[in-house]
Design an enzyme around this catalytic site. Structure first.
Site, PDB file in Angstrom:
ATOM      1  N   SER A 196      12.447   6.470  14.282  1.00  0.00           N
ATOM      2  CA  SER A 196      13.425   5.724  13.484  1.00  0.00           C
ATOM      3  C   SER A 196      14.164   4.713  14.365  1.00  0.00           C
ATOM      4  O   SER A 196      13.531   3.888  15.014  1.00  0.00           O
ATOM      5  CB  SER A 196      14.374   6.708  12.791  1.00  0.00           C
ATOM      6  OG  SER A 196      15.197   6.058  11.848  1.00  0.00           O
ATOM      7  N   ASP A 254       8.129   5.989   3.097  1.00  0.00           N
ATOM      8  CA  ASP A 254       9.149   5.770   4.120  1.00  0.00           C
ATOM      9  C   ASP A 254      10.194   4.752   3.674  1.00  0.00           C
ATOM     10  O   ASP A 254       9.873   3.778   2.979  1.00  0.00           O
ATOM     11  CB  ASP A 254       8.480   5.269   5.388  1.00  0.00           C
ATOM     12  CG  ASP A 254       9.191   5.655   6.668  1.00  0.00           C
ATOM     13  OD1 ASP A 254      10.417   5.500   6.729  1.00  0.00           O
ATOM     14  OD2 ASP A 254       8.511   6.116   7.594  1.00  0.00           O
ATOM     15  N   HIS A 289      10.200   9.437   5.683  1.00  0.00           N
ATOM     16  CA  HIS A 289      10.670   9.003   7.001  1.00  0.00           C
ATOM     17  C   HIS A 289      10.519  10.071   8.082  1.00  0.00           C
ATOM     18  O   HIS A 289      10.760   9.778   9.250  1.00  0.00           O
ATOM     19  CB  HIS A 289      12.142   8.594   6.870  1.00  0.00           C
ATOM     20  CG  HIS A 289      12.668   7.775   8.000  1.00  0.00           C
ATOM     21  ND1 HIS A 289      12.089   6.592   8.408  1.00  0.00           N
ATOM     22  CD2 HIS A 289      13.762   7.959   8.809  1.00  0.00           C
ATOM     23  CE1 HIS A 289      12.790   6.079   9.414  1.00  0.00           C
ATOM     24  NE2 HIS A 289      13.796   6.894   9.678  1.00  0.00           N
TER      25      HIS A 289
END
Length: 296
Positions: free
Chosen positions: A111, A251, A278
Site C-alpha cells: 500500500s 483493490d 487491498h
C-alpha cells in the site's frame, strides 16, 4: 513455508526517534533478508505479521513500525513539513543500515509502503537485490481518481453519502462512517470479520491522526497532504532489480494507478488476485505467500 519460531525484537536509533523492529528467521541464512514496509501511513506492522511465514532457517523477514505508530516513538505535534517521503526513506535507510543488512536485502512495500519502496528502489541502493510492490500506486492523482470512481459504484446510497460528505468537508457523522464501512468491506479487505491483526493496525492508524492528515489529507478521496500530486511513474525505468508487482481485482488501487509498475519497470512481473481487494495476504493468503516465495 513453515512458520519459523525465532523472533528478535529491538529498536534502531534514528536521530530524535526510535524505530521498533521484529526479525523472524535467520539473517545469516542462504537467502537475503526480506524487509517489509507497512502502509497507512501509521498502520504499524501488525496487519502484515502473516508474511512472517516466509521466514525460516535460510531467510529472515524484517517487519517494523514506522515512527509515530506502534511501538516506535510517538512523535506527536509534527506537521506536513516533517512527514515527507524523504522522512520515510531516511527511516528505512537507518533501519537497513542499523541491522547490518545494507549489503544484501530484498524489499517489499504494501500500500503506502509500496510508494516508499518504489522511491527507495529508483535511487538504486547497491544492496537491494529484489523488489515487491504489493497493492501500491505509482501516482497519487490516479489513485484518487480511481477511488472516487469506485465510490460512485458502491451499492445502495453509500457512494452518494460519501460524495455528499466529502463535498461538504464533513466526515464525522454516523452516516459517513457507515458508508465508509461499505467501501472498506468492498475495496480494503473483503475478509469478514476483519482479522485481529488488521484491527490492531487500524487502532494505530486512529491514534496517529496527525500523521495521516499530514501525509494523505482528509481521506483517500481528497489526498492533499504531502502525498498530494506525488508520482514516481516517470522514474520507474531507473529500477534495476527483479520486480514483482501485484494488486487485487477489487483493490482500492485501480488498474490505472497500478499499471506504471507493470509497464515502466524493466521486466517487471505483474499479478492480479481475482478474489482479493487491498489485502490478498488476508483474502488469498496461501496464494499470496506462494507467489512471493516463488518470486524470491
Amino acid at each position: 513455508m513453515n512458520r519459523y519460531i525465532g523472533i528478535n525484537e529491538g529498536k534502531i536509533e534514528c536521530g530524535e526517534y526510535q524505530t521498533f523492529y521484529r526479525i523472524f528467521g535467520n539473517t545469516n541464512g542462504r537467502n537475503r533478508p526480506l524487509v517489509i514496509v507497512h502502509g497507512g501511513p501509521a498502520l504499524g506492522h501488525d496487519y502484515l505479521i502473516g508474511l512472517s511465514r516466509l521466514a525460516g532457517p535460510e531467510r529472515a523477514v524484517v517487519l517494523y513500525d514506522q515512527a509515530g505508530c506502534g511501538r516506535s516513538t510517538a512523535l506527536r505535534g509534527k506537521g506536513p513539513d516533517y512527514w515527507t517521503i524523504d522522512h520515510f526513506l531516511d527511516e528505512l535507510d537507518s533501519l537497513i543500515s542499523g541491522l547490518g543488512i545494507a549489503g544484501r536485502y530484498d524489499l517489499l512495500g504494501q500500500s503506502f509502503g509500496a510508494c516508499i519502496a518504489a522511491e527507495h528502489a529508483v535511487r538504486r541502493p547497491e544492496g537491494m537485490k529484489a523488489l515487491i510492490l504489493a497493492n501500491g500506486f505509482a501516482d497519487s492523482d490516479l489513485f484518487v481518481d480511481g477511488a472516487r470512481r469506485l465510490c460512485a459504484e458502491l451499492p445502495g446510497d453509500a457512494g452518494q453519502v460519501i460524495e455528499t460528505h466529502e463535498s461538504a468537508g464533513i466526515r464525522n457523522t454516523e452516516a459517513y462512517q457507515v458508508a465508509m464501512g461499505v467501501f472498506a468491506s468492498a475495496h480494503l479487505c473483503r475478509t469478514q470479520p476483519w482479522p485481529a491483526e488488521l484491527m490492531q493496525s487500524m487502532a494505530h492508524f486512529g491514534e496517529a491522526a496527525e500523521i495521516v492528515s499530514s501525509v494523505l489529507g482528509p481521506s483517500v478521496f481528497n489526498v492533499d497532504g504531502t502525498l498530494g500530486g506525488w508520482s514516481v511513474a516517470d522514474r520507474l525505468s531507473n529500477i534495476a532489480v527483479p520486480t514483482l508487482a501485484f494488486r487485487g481485482a477489487h483493490d482500492e488501487v485501480v488498474e490505472e494507478a497500478f499499471a506504471p509498475f507493470a509497464r515502466q519497470i524493466p521486466n517487471a512481473e505483474a499479478h492480479v488476485f481475482e478474489h482479493s481487494s487491498h489485502m490478498p495476504h488476508f483474502e488469498e493468503p496461501e496464494a499470496c505467500l506462494a507467489l512471493i516465495d516463488d518470486f524470491l
